[in-house]
Design a protein around this motif. Structure first.
Motif, PDB file in Angstrom:
ATOM      1  N   UNK A 295       0.802  -1.277   0.137  1.00  0.00           N
ATOM      2  CA  UNK A 295       0.050   0.077  -0.023  1.00  0.00           C
ATOM      3  C   UNK A 295       0.839   1.328  -0.168  1.00  0.00           C
ATOM      4  N   UNK A 296       0.581   2.235  -0.680  1.00  0.00           N
ATOM      5  CA  UNK A 296       1.281   3.522  -0.993  1.00  0.00           C
ATOM      6  C   UNK A 296       0.291   4.691  -0.701  1.00  0.00           C
ATOM      7  N   UNK A 297       0.269   5.416   0.374  1.00  0.00           N
ATOM      8  CA  UNK A 297      -0.682   6.589   0.322  1.00  0.00           C
ATOM      9  C   UNK A 297       0.095   7.790   0.259  1.00  0.00           C
ATOM     10  N   UNK A 298      -0.482   8.736  -0.516  1.00  0.00           N
ATOM     11  CA  UNK A 298       0.198  10.173  -0.757  1.00  0.00           C
ATOM     12  C   UNK A 298      -0.792  11.254  -0.449  1.00  0.00           C
ATOM     13  N   UNK A 299      -0.257  12.515   0.011  1.00  0.00           N
ATOM     14  CA  UNK A 299      -1.107  13.550   0.206  1.00  0.00           C
ATOM     15  C   UNK A 299      -0.711  14.650  -0.734  1.00  0.00           C
ATOM     16  N   UNK A 307       3.111  15.176   1.779  1.00  0.00           N
ATOM     17  CA  UNK A 307       3.689  13.889   2.443  1.00  0.00           C
ATOM     18  C   UNK A 307       3.394  12.428   1.765  1.00  0.00           C
ATOM     19  N   UNK A 308       4.273  11.605   2.204  1.00  0.00           N
ATOM     20  CA  UNK A 308       4.196  10.401   1.714  1.00  0.00           C
ATOM     21  C   UNK A 308       5.339   9.480   2.384  1.00  0.00           C
ATOM     22  N   UNK A 309       5.101   8.161   1.849  1.00  0.00           N
ATOM     23  CA  UNK A 309       6.238   7.296   2.712  1.00  0.00           C
ATOM     24  C   UNK A 309       5.899   7.070   4.279  1.00  0.00           C
ATOM     25  N   UNK A 310       7.138   6.846   4.683  1.00  0.00           N
ATOM     26  CA  UNK A 310       7.113   6.522   6.238  1.00  0.00           C
ATOM     27  C   UNK A 310       6.512   7.786   6.993  1.00  0.00           C
ATOM     28  N   UNK A 311       6.317   8.903   6.524  1.00  0.00           N
ATOM     29  CA  UNK A 311       5.850  10.054   7.255  1.00  0.00           C
ATOM     30  C   UNK A 311       4.419   9.725   7.372  1.00  0.00           C
ATOM     31  N   UNK A 312       3.636   8.809   6.766  1.00  0.00           N
ATOM     32  CA  UNK A 312       2.424   8.423   7.147  1.00  0.00           C
ATOM     33  C   UNK A 312       2.347   7.123   7.848  1.00  0.00           C
ATOM     34  N   UNK A 313       1.702   6.891   8.992  1.00  0.00           N
ATOM     35  CA  UNK A 313       1.560   5.548   9.387  1.00  0.00           C
ATOM     36  C   UNK A 313       0.900   4.558   8.616  1.00  0.00           C
ATOM     37  N   UNK A 314       1.350   3.249   8.963  1.00  0.00           N
ATOM     38  CA  UNK A 314       0.862   2.187   8.388  1.00  0.00           C
ATOM     39  C   UNK A 314       0.732   2.507   6.698  1.00  0.00           C
ATOM     40  N   UNK A 331       1.454  14.268  10.410  1.00  0.00           N
ATOM     41  CA  UNK A 331       1.512  15.738  10.812  1.00  0.00           C
ATOM     42  C   UNK A 331       2.129  16.647   9.816  1.00  0.00           C
ATOM     43  N   UNK A 332       1.319  17.969   9.600  1.00  0.00           N
ATOM     44  CA  UNK A 332       1.700  18.582   8.628  1.00  0.00           C
ATOM     45  C   UNK A 332       1.814  20.097   9.208  1.00  0.00           C
ATOM     46  N   UNK A 341      -5.643  16.480  -0.985  1.00  0.00           N
ATOM     47  CA  UNK A 341      -6.352  15.577  -1.555  1.00  0.00           C
ATOM     48  C   UNK A 341      -5.368  14.257  -1.415  1.00  0.00           C
ATOM     49  N   UNK A 342      -5.889  13.138  -0.977  1.00  0.00           N
ATOM     50  CA  UNK A 342      -5.217  12.073  -0.552  1.00  0.00           C
ATOM     51  C   UNK A 342      -5.442  10.935  -1.681  1.00  0.00           C
ATOM     52  N   UNK A 343      -4.240  10.089  -2.085  1.00  0.00           N
ATOM     53  CA  UNK A 343      -4.452   9.093  -3.292  1.00  0.00           C
ATOM     54  C   UNK A 343      -3.801   7.879  -2.586  1.00  0.00           C
TER      55      UNK A 343
END
Length: 734
Positions: A295-299, A307-314, A331-332, A341-343
């Motif tokens: 899973x890969x979540x980006x803001x 924000x992306x990667x390990x800056x986002x939990x799970x 946190x931003x 927007x989140x993807x």
């Protein structure tokens, strides 16, 4: 929804189930109870915390992909007691009083679209109907300042009805032909309005020509109430069990459907202010994936990656299951008021894209930068025999060097003692930072309401700023605890004693627990007779204290005894769940024991004096332990002249000689610290190697020429072979 309406709805569901269960044996009827968490949405989330949702639906499948569902849903939300209307000066806190939860009941009916897979199935539904909302009475009062106890917010106890909507998606997993498990993210809307009123502080600020308008207590006290209404939308994340009746179309179409339909969803849950930062929380949901997919979540803000990667939990991790959900947090800063927007992207084997989906746009709030903040978690606490400890966090932003932070607690107007570590209050800070605290309070406050607050003092102006706080009721301690308490090591009537107590609390099944004791001397050897004196003993109550007292042998005089106590549950194979404590008790080195010792005064007080005064004492026969040494101290001596002629210089009375004159073997005393020949106020008689058991004691006091005795006082200390001693006073007063 009242009981009559609820009975009518349940009767309809039963009729619905009975009618369609008989209509066909090919397409089944499904009854699905469910339960989970409810997240408030829209304006209602400003007033309430997360709650619970549960319900039951009945679905009839007219075909493999289309059906009709009827649903009854119950939602319960707790009012957020930390709510405040905002806009008031920081010195005015708000205390909310509420006696129940906000409740919503929705009955709805509508179409269901189903996409059956091999072991799973996906159902999309949109159901409309009627919804009722019931709210308790809520009162908000100001605490602090001249407006203390002013009511500025209220919600009356009310019930209302309106249009209801339930829409969502079921992700089901077949456990057998008749039973399945499903996840059910669901949007539930109620058009029933909730009314509330409040005092708006906006018009209570007066322009006085300063940079900041001045708040008027008088204007705000006279401010009329403003009424508003809000609706009641929630987002529910539930799970349940599906029971099928009739045929099993899921099984019939297993071989003809796409077995790996890739679906993934990312949703914003909340964005909250934390100082100058925003804390974003999201939930990702997926199904039809491989457990090893990543899973890969980006803001994003527009095309800018926030924000992306390990800056986002799970994030950037294997899914671990074909279907499921992950909570995410990050946190931003610097994006206040921006559209985010989140993807979500799920990458399969060799990086091949398996699923990708954007979220809806979400506006990040503008966070006011508070100079200080104080957070305490009343649900996370520990306790022992005497204290309850909470975790707290203080923070400050852009403050001057030397700024003082102070944390205090009150019950009414009475200050409550606190033990704070680390970062004990008050402490000095500068710039921007945070500090963690363990706040300990006496357990005598258990079950009582208290207020814990933080204040900050500006070193240049002396201005005190309130940084927040919390009204709470100190929770009861249910953790099993124990303690070992030293009372004393003492000497009484020549005997050595060791006293201590074992205390315990919150042992529900106390008859299953026993006290086990052990004691060793300073050489690590067991204390003689200890285990025999104190065998294991069963607890007598859930909480209590048991004292212990032991008479020790003289060989332990001057030693330190180590005592270990354990309160353990008795098991068939020994003991378990032990609470252990260790203490050390210092035993006195010697004890006073004058049993069988008496001294008889045979001194002639009428001696006229020929240069010295002779005192004679008889020590009776000693039947206890013999004496090895006697020390003599001349504490005072007074005499008058027998003639009018003055003796120059004035006499300085001292003991010139002392000793035992009977029995036959004479024992002479030796002066200690003599400054003039053999005269001293401190003499010692040593009886080595033959201890003394009784006889006559004489002391000779010099400089007594032409004197008449007035008074004297001599302290005699007898040291015995058993380690004890006896202090006697030889005195005369004319």
């Amino acid at each position: 929804m009242n009981k009559k309406q609820l009975f009518s709805v349940m009767s309809f569901l039963l009729f619905f189930a009975n009618f369609f269960a008989q209509s066909t044996d090919k397409e089944p009827l499904q009854i699905s109870p469910y339960a989970g968490i409810s997240l408030p949405q829209g304006d209602i989330k400003n007033f309430s915390q997360n709650g619970s949702a549960f319900g039951v639906d009945a679905t009839y499948q007219f075909s493999k992909t289309f059906g009709l569902a009827a649903d009854i849903n119950f939602t319960s939300l707790k009012f957020d007691e930390t709510f405040n209307i905002g806009g008031l000066p920081s010195s005015y806190l708000q205390n909310n009083i509420v006696n129940d939860k906000w409740r919503k009941t929705t009955f709805s009916i509508g179409p269901v679209f189903k996409f059956p897979l091999k072991k799973t199935n996906i159902s999309l539904y949109a159901l409309g109907g009627i919804s009722s909302v019931k709210t308790p009475e809520v009162k908000g009062n100001i605490t602090g300042g001249s407006l203390n106890m002013l009511e500025n917010f209220r919600v009356s106890e009310q019930s209302s009805s309106g249009f209801g909507l339930n829409a969502g998606m079921k992700v089901g997993f077949n456990l057998s032909d008749k039973v399945g498990f499903y996840i059910n993210p669901q949007y539930s809307y109620s058009g029933a309005k909730v009314g509330y009123s409040y005092k708006d502080p906006t018009s209570s600020y007066i322009d006085v020509g300063a940079d900041v308008p001045e708040f008027s207590d008088e204007l705000y006290g006279e401010e009329p109430y403003t009424g508003k209404e809000i609706d009641f939308p929630t987002f529910n994340i539930t799970a349940g069990i599906k029971f099928s009746f009739g045929g099993n179309p899921d099984k019939d179409v297993e071989e003809n459907v796409n077995r790996n339909l890739p679906i993934c969803i990312i949703n914003f849950d909340s964005i909250e202010c934390r100082g100058p930062n925003q804390i974003i929380r999201l939930t990702s949901t997926w199904f039809g994936q491989n457990a090893t997919d990543i899973i890969d979540v980006k803001i994003f803000n527009g095309s800018t990656l926030v924000s992306s990667g390990n800056l986002i939990s799970n994030n950037n991790r294997p899914l671990g299951a074909a279907s499921g959900l992950f909570p995410h947090a990050l946190s931003i800063s610097g994006y206040a008021g921006s559209i985010l927007r989140a993807e979500i992207t799920i990458n399969g084997i060799n990086g091949v894209l398996a699923c990708s989906s954007p979220s809806n746009d979400y506006e990040s709030p503008i966070c006011p930068i508070d100079p200080c903040n104080f957070q305490i978690d009343p649900t996370n606490f520990t306790c022992d025999m005497n204290f309850v400890t909470f975790n707290a966090t203080s923070s400050w932003t852009n403050v001057l060097a030397g700024t003082i932070i102070n944390i205090s607690a009150y019950q009414g107007n009475t200050n409550i003692p606190l033990n704070i570590s680390p970062n004990n209050s008050p402490f000095t800070v500068s710039g921007t930072g945070t500090a963690n605290h363990n706040i300990t309070i006496s357990n005598s406050y258990v079950g009582q309401p208290i207020t814990i607050v933080m204040r900050m003092t500006d070193p240049s102006t002396g201005q005190v700023t309130s940084c927040g706080g919390l009204d709470l009721t100190v929770p009861p301690c249910t953790t099993e605890t124990c303690d070992l308490v030293e009372i004393e090591g003492s000497c009484r009537n020549g005997q050595l004693y060791m006293e201590f107590s074992v205390d315990w609390a919150n042992y529900t099944n106390f008859t299953n627990y026993s006290i086990y004791l052990d004691a060793v001397d300073q050489n690590g050897s067991p204390v003689t007779g200890f285990n025999a004196a104190f065998p294991p003993s069963v607890l007598t109550a859930p909480s209590g204290s048991q004292p212990f007292n032991m008479n020790l042998m003289q060989l332990y005089a001057g030693q330190t005894i180590t005592i270990t106590s354990k309160i353990c549950e008795t098991a068939s194979n020994g003991v378990k769940h032990c609470c252990t404590n260790v203490i050390k008790i210092a035993i006195p080195e010697c004890c006073e024991n004058c049993d069988s010792i008496s001294i008889i005064d045979n001194t002639d007080p009428n001696q006229k004096g020929e240069g010295f005064f002779r005192s004679l004492w008889t020590i009776s026969n000693i039947t206890s332990a013999p004496v090895t040494k006697i020390s003599l101290v001349l504490e005072s001596f007074g005499a008058n002249n027998s003639t009018t002629a003055q003796v120059i210089p004035q006499p300085n009375f001292e003991i010139q000689g002392a000793g035992i004159i009977t029995p036959t073997i004479t024992h002479n005393a030796n002066p200690i610290g003599s400054l003039n020949g053999r005269r001293s106020n401190f003499w010692i008689i040593d009886f080595s190697p033959n201890p003394f058991t009784g006889g006559d004691l004489v002391t000779i006091i010099e400089r007594y020429d032409r004197k008449i005795l007035k008074n004297y006082r001599i302290r005699a200390t007898l040291y015995k072979t058993d380690g004890t001693r006896c202090v006697q006073y030889l005195y005369f007063n004319n």
